[in-house]
Design an enzyme around this catalytic site. Structure first.
Site, PDB file in Angstrom:
ATOM      1  N   SER A 298       0.800  -1.232   0.000  1.00 35.00           N
ATOM      2  CA  SER A 298       0.000   0.000   0.000  1.00 35.00           C
ATOM      3  C   SER A 298       0.830   1.277   0.000  1.00 35.00           C
ATOM      4  O   SER A 298       0.277   2.369  -0.181  1.00 35.00           O
ATOM      5  CB  SER A 298      -0.935   0.002   1.213  1.00 35.00           C
ATOM      6  OG  SER A 298      -1.984  -0.926   1.044  1.00 35.00           O
TER       7      SER A 298
ATOM      8  N   SER B 153      -6.399   3.561   4.062  1.00 31.03           N
ATOM      9  CA  SER B 153      -5.690   2.757   3.060  1.00 31.03           C
ATOM     10  C   SER B 153      -6.675   2.053   2.132  1.00 31.03           C
ATOM     11  O   SER B 153      -6.506   0.879   1.781  1.00 31.03           O
ATOM     12  CB  SER B 153      -4.778   1.719   3.734  1.00 31.03           C
ATOM     13  OG  SER B 153      -3.825   1.216   2.828  1.00 31.03           O
TER      14      SER B 153
ATOM     15  N   LYS C  80       2.669   6.628   5.094  1.00 32.96           N
ATOM     16  CA  LYS C  80       1.858   5.494   4.649  1.00 32.96           C
ATOM     17  C   LYS C  80       2.500   4.170   5.032  1.00 32.96           C
ATOM     18  O   LYS C  80       3.684   3.957   4.809  1.00 32.96           O
ATOM     19  CB  LYS C  80       1.682   5.557   3.120  1.00 32.96           C
ATOM     20  CG  LYS C  80       0.646   4.571   2.593  1.00 32.96           C
ATOM     21  CD  LYS C  80      -0.751   5.038   2.899  1.00 32.96           C
ATOM     22  CE  LYS C  80      -1.776   3.959   2.646  1.00 32.96           C
ATOM     23  NZ  LYS C  80      -1.713   2.836   3.635  1.00 32.96           N
TER      24      LYS C  80
ATOM     25  N   LYS D  11       0.366   3.592  -2.845  1.00 31.22           N
ATOM     26  CA  LYS D  11      -0.785   4.507  -2.897  1.00 31.22           C
ATOM     27  C   LYS D  11      -0.338   5.973  -2.877  1.00 31.22           C
ATOM     28  O   LYS D  11      -1.087   6.862  -3.293  1.00 31.22           O
ATOM     29  CB  LYS D  11      -1.721   4.250  -1.719  1.00 31.22           C
ATOM     30  CG  LYS D  11      -2.510   2.939  -1.798  1.00 31.22           C
ATOM     31  CD  LYS D  11      -3.447   2.803  -0.601  1.00 31.22           C
ATOM     32  CE  LYS D  11      -4.416   1.627  -0.744  1.00 31.22           C
ATOM     33  NZ  LYS D  11      -3.838   0.347  -0.364  1.00 31.22           N
TER      34      LYS D  11
END
Length: 393
Positions: A56, A116, A223, A59
Site C-alpha cells: 500500500s 488505506s 503510509k 498509494k
C-alpha cells in the site's frame, strides 16, 4: 597561450570540521532509506535501489497524481465521483464502497490516506485515467514517476495490490514522500490524521495504521504497507525543531517489528546527527588563480550559509577540498559559480557545495598582458621571467 589545469585543487583551507565515526543503523528490514530533508543528507541506505513489492505504500503515487489534478483544476475537493464494479470488487483494506455511492474527492483522499482504501484508489484512478481504466492509470503512474526521477518504480495498479511487475524502491518512495511534503503543504496535514469514520459504515477500519502518529515524536506521515509478498513496511516522516527526517523501509515480519523499527529509526536519525554551520554566506573559503585579469586571484565564497549534518560525537577531523577548473579566464563576475567545496565526512556520502566569485575581476590592462606573455615565453624557454604584477584582490 593560456596554461590550463583541468582539475586544479586548492587544499590549504582554513575550514576544518570536526566529525566522528557513526555506526550505521542496523535494521532488520530487507531494504531501507533514511534522509535528512533539511540538508538533503542521506543517512542510511540498505538495498535502497532494489525494486521491491511496495504494497500500500505505492498509494502515495496515486495521491500525488490526485493532488496534482486538484491543483490543476482537473478535480475539485467537493466533486463527487461514481464507484465502479471494479472498484467495489477489491478486498483488503477498503472504505466499503458500493456502486450506489457517489463520494467526494476529499473523502476519497482521506479514505486512501487514513484507511488505506483500495477501492478509493480505483475510483480516483478511473477518473483520471486516459482510457477510464485502472490499468491505463497505472501506465500513467509509471510515466509520471519516471518524469519525477523515480527510476525503479513500475506500477500495475493504483493501490499496491500484489501484481507481477508492481515495484518501487525505498529511495523512490522517500523521493515521493519529499515531493508530497514540499509540493502540497495544503494537503499534507491529512497524513497526520489518526482517524476517519467515513459514513459510519466501517467501524473496524477507522484508525490510521501509522504506529508513530500517537508517540509525540514529531511524526506526521505518511503510509504503511503490508502484503504477504512484501512484508510490513512504512514510508514515514517526522519533524523535530527545524529538522525533518524522511525514511522508508520494507520486508519486516510483523506489525510489532514495523512499529519498533520505525521508532528506533527516527530516534537514531535525530539523536546521532546535528546541523553544523561551517561557513557563512560571503565568507572566503579559498582563492582561485585568474588568467589575464586585473588581479591575479579571486576569493571563493559560498552563495549562502553552508549548513551540513554531521555526527553529534566529534572526535576526528574532516578537511574540505576546493576543486575548480583553472586558472579562471578574466573577466570574472561577482557571484559567478567557479568551484566546489568537497566534504567527505566519515560514514556519510560525499558533499559538494558550490562556491562563487567573491568580487568582480576585470580584464587586465596592457601591462598585465605583456608581463603574462613574457612569463609564458620565459617558462617555455626556461629563461625565467616575471609574473603578473598587479595586486591580489
Amino acid at each position: 597561450m593560456r596554461p590550463f589545469l583541468p582539475r586544479l585543487m586548492a587544499v590549504g583551507l582554513a575550514l576544518v570540521l570536526t566529525a566522528a565515526q557513526v555506526h550505521a543503523f542496523e535494521t532488520r528490514a530487507r531494504a531501507a532509506f533514511v534522509m535528512d530533508q533539511t540538508t538533503g543528507t542521506v543517512l542510511l541506505t540498505k538495498n535502497a535501489d532494489e525494486a521491491l513489492p511496495p504494497a500500500s505504500m505505492s498509494k502515495l503515487m496515486t495521491l500525488y497524481m490526485a493532488f496534482e489534478a486538484v491543483r490543476d483544476g482537473r478535480l475539485a475537493m467537493q466533486e463527487t465521483l461514481p464507484v465502479s464494479q471494479h472498484a467495489m470488487s477489491y478486498g483488503g483494506s477498503t472504505m466499503f464502497l458500493d456502486t450506489t455511492d457517489r463520494v467526494t474527492v476529499e473523502d476519497l483522499l482521506r479514505g486512501i490516506i487514513v484507511l488505506s482504501g483500495n477501492d478509493a484508489c480505483v475510483v480516483i484512478a478511473e477518473t483520471l485515467s486516459p482510457d477510464g481504466t485502472e490499468s491505463g492509470f497505472a501506465r500513467l503512474m509509471t510515466r509520471r514517476a519516471r518524469q519525477l526521477g523515480m527510476t525503479n518504480s513500475t506500477f500495475a495498479n493504483s493501490n499496491g495490490w500484489p501484481a507481477p511487475g508492481h515495484r518501487m524502491s525505498m529511495r523512490d518512495l522517500s523521493l515521493l514522500a519529499n515531493l508530497l511534503i514540499t509540493e502540497f503543504p495544503e494537503f499534507y496535514p491529512m497524513f497526520a490524521e489518526t482517524e476517519f469514520a467515513f459514513d459510519g459504515r466501517a467501524p473496524s477500519n477507522v484508525r490510521n495504521r501509522n504506529p508513530l502518529l500517537r508517540l509525540n515524536i514529531g511524526a506526521d506521515g505518511l503510509k504503511t504497507g503490508h502484503t504477504q509478498e512484501a512484508g510490513f513496511g512504512l514510508v514515514g516522516s517526522a519533524k523535530q525543531g527545524n529538522r525533518r527526517v524522511i525514511f522508508s523501509f520494507t520486508g519486516l515480519e510483523s506489525e510489532k517489528d514495523r512499529a519498533e523499527v520505525a521508532e528506533q529509526m527516527v530516534s537514531w536519525a535525530f539523536r546521532q546527527f546535528s546541523e553544523t554551520t561551517l561557513a557563512r554566506e560571503g565568507e572566503r573559503i579559498a582563492e582561485a588563480n585568474v588568467w589575464m585579469g586585473k588581479f591575479a586571484r579571486v576569493g571563493l565564497v559560498p552563495a549562502e550559509d553552508i549548513t551540513v549534518l554531521l555526527p553529534v560525537l566529534a572526535q576526528g577531523k574532516v578537511k574540505g577540498e576546493v576543486i575548480y577548473n583553472g586558472p579562471i579566464q578574466a573577466p570574472v563576475t561577482k557571484g559567478a559559480p567557479l568551484a566546489e567545496l568537497v566534504l567527505t565526512p566519515e560514514d556519510l556520502p560525499e558533499m559538494r557545495i558550490p562556491l562563487v566569485a567573491e568580487a568582480d575581476v576585470p580584464e587586465g590592462g596592457f601591462g598585465v598582458r605583456i608581463s603574462t606573455a613574457t612569463s609564458v615565453l620565459a617558462a617555455q624557454f626556461g629563461i625565467g621571467g616575471s609574473a603578473q604584477t598587479e595586486a591580489t584582490q
